[in-house]
Write an enzyme that holds these catalytic residues in place. Structure first.
Site, PDB file in Angstrom:
ATOM      1  N   GLU A  41      80.198  16.131  52.883  1.00  0.00           N
ATOM      2  CA  GLU A  41      81.117  15.685  52.057  1.00  0.00           C
ATOM      3  C   GLU A  41      80.307  14.877  50.929  1.00  0.00           C
ATOM      4  OE1 GLU A  41      81.909  12.579  55.472  1.00  0.00           O
ATOM      5  OE2 GLU A  41      82.947  14.582  55.426  1.00  0.00           O
ATOM      6  N   TYR A  67      74.085  20.159  45.540  1.00  0.00           N
ATOM      7  CA  TYR A  67      74.447  21.004  46.619  1.00  0.00           C
ATOM      8  C   TYR A  67      75.108  22.476  46.073  1.00  0.00           C
ATOM      9  CZ  TYR A  67      74.504  16.648  49.235  1.00  0.00           C
ATOM     10  OH  TYR A  67      74.231  15.511  49.919  1.00  0.00           O
TER      11      TYR A  67
END
Length: 158
Positions: free
Chosen positions: A113, A125
């Site tokens: 997260e 990411y």
């Protein structure tokens, strides 16, 4: 920086040693608004399913990934690079080596997260094969923000 052109003396990724946890905690302090304490890092380090991989260049730790794995799933809890050497490709090389090692352990999916306002991390990411799959409302404090939930299929990434 290209992994193939860097010599083994210039950098390497390996599991952290207990005496290196202070350096990990220092990078943590420089990188996060709510850093983990040295005690928290040590506690995590000694858990059976936990791993701390470090990027070591020359004589110091310059980055790390704190993660854990259970069977074919893993979760990245922290990833950080010393601030003054960010955006030089080190995070990508560290993540790729981490992912390769987790693939060898049978990990197929990696979760994480990220703060919704952390656009640099979010883009990092995405570039490394993660996809967004949801949010946790008001997950982070100081300031209060949503967490963007992401995953990548480690079995297909190179």
């Amino acid at each position: 920086m290209d992994k193939n052109s860097a010599s083994a003396r210039e950098w390497h990724v390996r599991k952290a040693l207990p005496e290196e946890l202070k350096m990990v905690a220092e990078i943590e302090r420089l990188s996060f608004s709510r850093p983990w304490s040295l005690e928290s890092i040590k506690s995590f380090y000694y858990r059976k399913t936990s791993d701390i991989y470090v990027w070591r260049d020359r004589n110091r730790i310059s980055g790390y990934i704190i993660a854990e794995h259970v069977l074919d799933q893993a979760e990245i809890h922290r990833i950080a690079i010393v601030p003054f050497i960010r955006k030089m490709g080190i995070g990508t090389l560290l993540f790729q080596e981490f992912e390769r090692r987790y693939q060898e352990l049978g990990v197929e999916t990696i979760y994480l997260e990220v703060r919704e306002s952390n656009e640099a991390a979010y883009q990092f990411y995405l570039k490394n094969g993660f996809e967004e799959y949801g949010r946790r409302a008001k997950y982070y404090k100081d300031p209060i923000e949503d967490a963007v939930l992401m995953f990548c299929d480690a079995s297909v990434n190179n």
